[in-house]
Design a protein around this motif. Structure first.
Motif, short mmCIF file in Angstrom:
data_model
loop_
_atom_site.label_atom_id
_atom_site.label_comp_id
_atom_site.label_asym_id
_atom_site.label_seq_id
_atom_site.Cartn_x
_atom_site.Cartn_y
_atom_site.Cartn_z
N THR A 261 -39.71 -34.61 101.58
CA THR A 261 -40.11 -35.13 102.87
C THR A 261 -41.23 -34.28 103.47
N SER A 262 -42.08 -34.93 104.23
CA SER A 262 -43.12 -34.21 104.98
C SER A 262 -42.73 -34.07 106.45
N GLU A 263 -41.52 -34.52 106.79
CA GLU A 263 -41.04 -34.44 108.16
C GLU A 263 -39.98 -33.35 108.26
N GLY A 264 -39.23 -33.32 109.36
CA GLY A 264 -38.20 -32.32 109.51
C GLY A 264 -38.73 -31.04 110.13
N ASP A 265 -37.82 -30.12 110.41
CA ASP A 265 -38.19 -28.87 111.08
C ASP A 265 -38.80 -27.86 110.12
N TYR A 266 -38.41 -27.89 108.85
CA TYR A 266 -38.85 -26.86 107.91
C TYR A 266 -39.61 -27.46 106.72
N ASN A 267 -39.09 -28.51 106.16
CA ASN A 267 -39.62 -29.18 104.97
C ASN A 267 -40.27 -28.19 103.99
N LEU A 268 -39.52 -27.16 103.62
CA LEU A 268 -40.00 -26.15 102.68
C LEU A 268 -39.69 -26.58 101.25
N ILE A 269 -40.61 -26.29 100.35
CA ILE A 269 -40.45 -26.58 98.93
C ILE A 269 -40.56 -25.26 98.17
N TYR A 270 -39.63 -25.03 97.26
CA TYR A 270 -39.61 -23.81 96.46
C TYR A 270 -39.93 -24.19 95.01
N THR A 271 -40.87 -23.48 94.41
CA THR A 271 -41.24 -23.77 93.01
C THR A 271 -41.22 -22.48 92.20
N GLY A 272 -40.97 -22.63 90.92
CA GLY A 272 -41.04 -21.51 89.98
C GLY A 272 -41.43 -22.03 88.61
N GLN A 273 -42.20 -21.22 87.88
CA GLN A 273 -42.66 -21.68 86.56
C GLN A 273 -42.91 -20.49 85.64
N LEU A 274 -42.42 -20.62 84.40
CA LEU A 274 -42.62 -19.62 83.36
C LEU A 274 -43.55 -20.19 82.30
N ILE A 275 -44.56 -19.40 81.90
CA ILE A 275 -45.52 -19.83 80.87
C ILE A 275 -45.52 -18.79 79.76
N ASN A 276 -45.35 -19.23 78.53
CA ASN A 276 -45.44 -18.37 77.35
C ASN A 276 -46.61 -18.83 76.49
N TYR A 277 -47.46 -17.89 76.11
CA TYR A 277 -48.70 -18.19 75.38
C TYR A 277 -48.64 -17.54 74.01
N TYR A 278 -49.11 -18.28 72.96
CA TYR A 278 -49.09 -17.79 71.59
C TYR A 278 -50.44 -18.07 70.92
N ASP A 279 -51.00 -17.07 70.25
CA ASP A 279 -52.15 -17.27 69.38
C ASP A 279 -51.64 -17.65 67.99
N ILE A 280 -51.90 -18.89 67.58
CA ILE A 280 -51.46 -19.35 66.27
C ILE A 280 -52.45 -18.87 65.20
N THR A 281 -53.73 -19.14 65.40
CA THR A 281 -54.80 -18.64 64.54
C THR A 281 -55.94 -18.19 65.47
N GLU A 282 -57.06 -17.78 64.85
CA GLU A 282 -58.22 -17.42 65.66
C GLU A 282 -58.76 -18.62 66.43
N ASP A 283 -58.50 -19.84 65.92
CA ASP A 283 -59.05 -21.05 66.53
C ASP A 283 -58.03 -21.84 67.35
N THR A 284 -56.75 -21.51 67.26
CA THR A 284 -55.70 -22.35 67.82
C THR A 284 -54.73 -21.52 68.66
N TYR A 285 -54.37 -22.07 69.82
CA TYR A 285 -53.31 -21.44 70.61
C TYR A 285 -52.30 -22.49 71.04
N PHE A 286 -51.11 -22.00 71.39
CA PHE A 286 -50.00 -22.85 71.81
C PHE A 286 -49.33 -22.20 73.02
N GLU A 287 -48.93 -23.03 73.98
CA GLU A 287 -48.16 -22.50 75.09
C GLU A 287 -47.12 -23.52 75.54
N TRP A 288 -46.03 -23.00 76.04
CA TRP A 288 -45.02 -23.88 76.63
C TRP A 288 -44.77 -23.47 78.07
#
Length: 441
Positions: A261-288
């Motif tokens: 909601t965009s209404e209400g007294d507080y309308n606070l949103i909490y977010t969190g995100q984890l990113i893991n990065y991997y070099d597969i080869t010199e030309d290729t990378y992968f992340e989740w």
């Protein structure tokens, strides 16, 4: 005693023959000795030549390695000198005095996003621009964006993006960013798009296709999840054998009256995100990417929604050929658990996007997606998209897009009635002036 000349003569003949035979034998022996000595000398010379060849090969390999190392050192030295020049330039900006005030001006950019679309459906809800549609069967200026970016001092950056449309003016983002704080932390404060999922930080002009996947539109409308608040980015120790790991967390005041909601007294949103990065080869990378968000979905702030996302990115950029070849694959899954006064509804969706750079000018991309509506998992839609992009330069590109929407919907938010399946063909032109171009932001 009678002298016998014939016997004496015979003895002399035998004696001379023995002397000659002995001489010949001695010559043969000498020749054999000479041949043996020559063979030994020849073998010695061959061995010496072999050892010289080995030494020369080692010296050549050593020389090649030294040359390669020298070249790398020279390139590193050149880059170091360039960075020193840049650092020196920044220092002058902050200590130059009143006569150099123009050097403190921010980088100013202006970009335009124009499109024309033709659809097989004449439904007014589909044709008119809204929070869930960009509009079709029309020419439209989707956005003119002004960007102002500047380093305020060596530790702080300021960024502002202002959006103009035909009928509105809005501030997309405006925030301060503090860099390189203790605990490997960066902080952000102001109005910004949260770090959630793979595309939430993208502005419209930088999307891999013209529009956002339907699962994101049905979750956040055609905009992004964002608002006023505070965000922190933390560089973590490597997790699960990754080459880099980081965590983002934010508290924002916002909402779009769909998932939050965009209404209400507080309308606070909490977010969190984890990113893991991997070099597969010199030309290729992968992340989740693994993330979540929660906030109230009603104006009375009694019922919460919980979002979870899991995303994967694989990118292939051949070294030395990056101007001509790139493959970028993105896939993201979303789960939305929406609590209500009567029941809790859990819906799901996903999209998968593939971009292929054909050469220096052309990109070919495709996307498929599936989305259940956040208030009713029995209603859903599928989207199929195909695009061809032509980059005239880094400042101008053109896009032709075909899209087919297949729907099983009888009520779509404020619209009541069957939502039809339809085809759309769209032509887009994007242009930019200034340093902030069409890169993924």
């Amino acid at each position: 005693m009678r002298f016998k000349p014939f016997k004496v003569f015979l003895y002399w003949i035998i004696f001379i023959a023995l002397i000659i035979a002995n001489s010949l034998f001695a010559d043969d022996q000498k020749n054999e000795n000479k041949i043996s000595e020559m063979d030994q000398n020849q073998n010695y010379k061959i061995q010496k030549l072999d050892s010289l060849i080995i030494v020369l090969e080692e010296k050549i390999n050593k020389k090649e390695k030294e040359d390669a190392l020298k070249k790398l050192m020279e390139e590193a030295k050149a880059l170091s000198s360039q960075q020193r020049k840049k650092s020196s330039g920044i220092g002058k900006k902050f200590h130059s005095g009143a006569r150099q005030q123009s050097g403190l001006n921010p980088n100013i950019s202006l970009g335009g996003d124009f499109f024309g679309a033709v659809s097989s459906e004449k439904n007014e809800f589909i044709n008119e621009p809204s929070d869930f549609n960009y509009g079709t069967n029309r020419f439209e200026l989707r956005e003119v964006e002004i960007s102002l970016n500047a380093p305020l001092d060596p530790f702080t950056r300021g960024k502002t993006h202002i959006s103009f449309t035909e009928n509105s003016l809005s501030v997309e983002e405006a925030y301060l960013q503090w860099l390189n704080l203790p605990l490997n932390m960066n902080l952000k404060m102001g109005l910004f798009n949260a770090e959630f999922g793979l595309l939430n930080r993208y502005h419209d002009h930088a999307l891999p296709q013209f529009d956002r996947p339907r699962v994101l539109v049905n979750t956040f409308t055609s905009g992004s999840l964002g608002g006023f608040g505070l965000s922190g980015n933390f560089l973590l120790p490597r997790i699960l054998f990754s080459d880099a790991s980081n965590f983002d967390a934010s508290i924002i005041r916002g909402g779009n009256n769909v998932s939050f909601t965009s209404e209400g007294d507080y309308n606070l949103i909490y977010t969190g995100q984890l990113i893991n990065y991997y070099d597969i080869t010199e030309d290729t990378y992968f992340e989740w990417v693994l993330g979540g968000a929660t906030g109230y979905n009603d104006a009375m702030e009694e019922h919460r929604s919980y979002l979870g996302n899991l995303g994967f990115v694989v990118k292939w950029i051949p070294i030395g050929r990056e101007k001509y070849k790139t493959i970028d694959w993105k896939t993201e899954f979303l789960v939305n658990k929406r609590k209500g006064p009567v029941e809790t509804v859990t819906t799901r969706g996903f999209y998968s996007s593939l971009q292929n750079k054909l050469n220096a000018k052309y990109w070919l991309s495709a996307r498929i997606g599936y989305s259940e509506l956040p208030f009713d998992k029995c209603q859903n839609e599928r989207d199929y998209t195909l695009c061809l992009d032509y980059w005239q330069s880094e400042f101008v590109f053109y896009r032709i897009q075909y899209q087919y929407l297949q729907r099983n919907i009888t009520q779509y938010f404020d619209y009541t009635g069957d939502m039809p399946d339809y085809h759309t063909v769209l032509f887009q032109v994007c242009w930019a002036m200034g340093p902030h171009k069409h890169e993924a932001y």
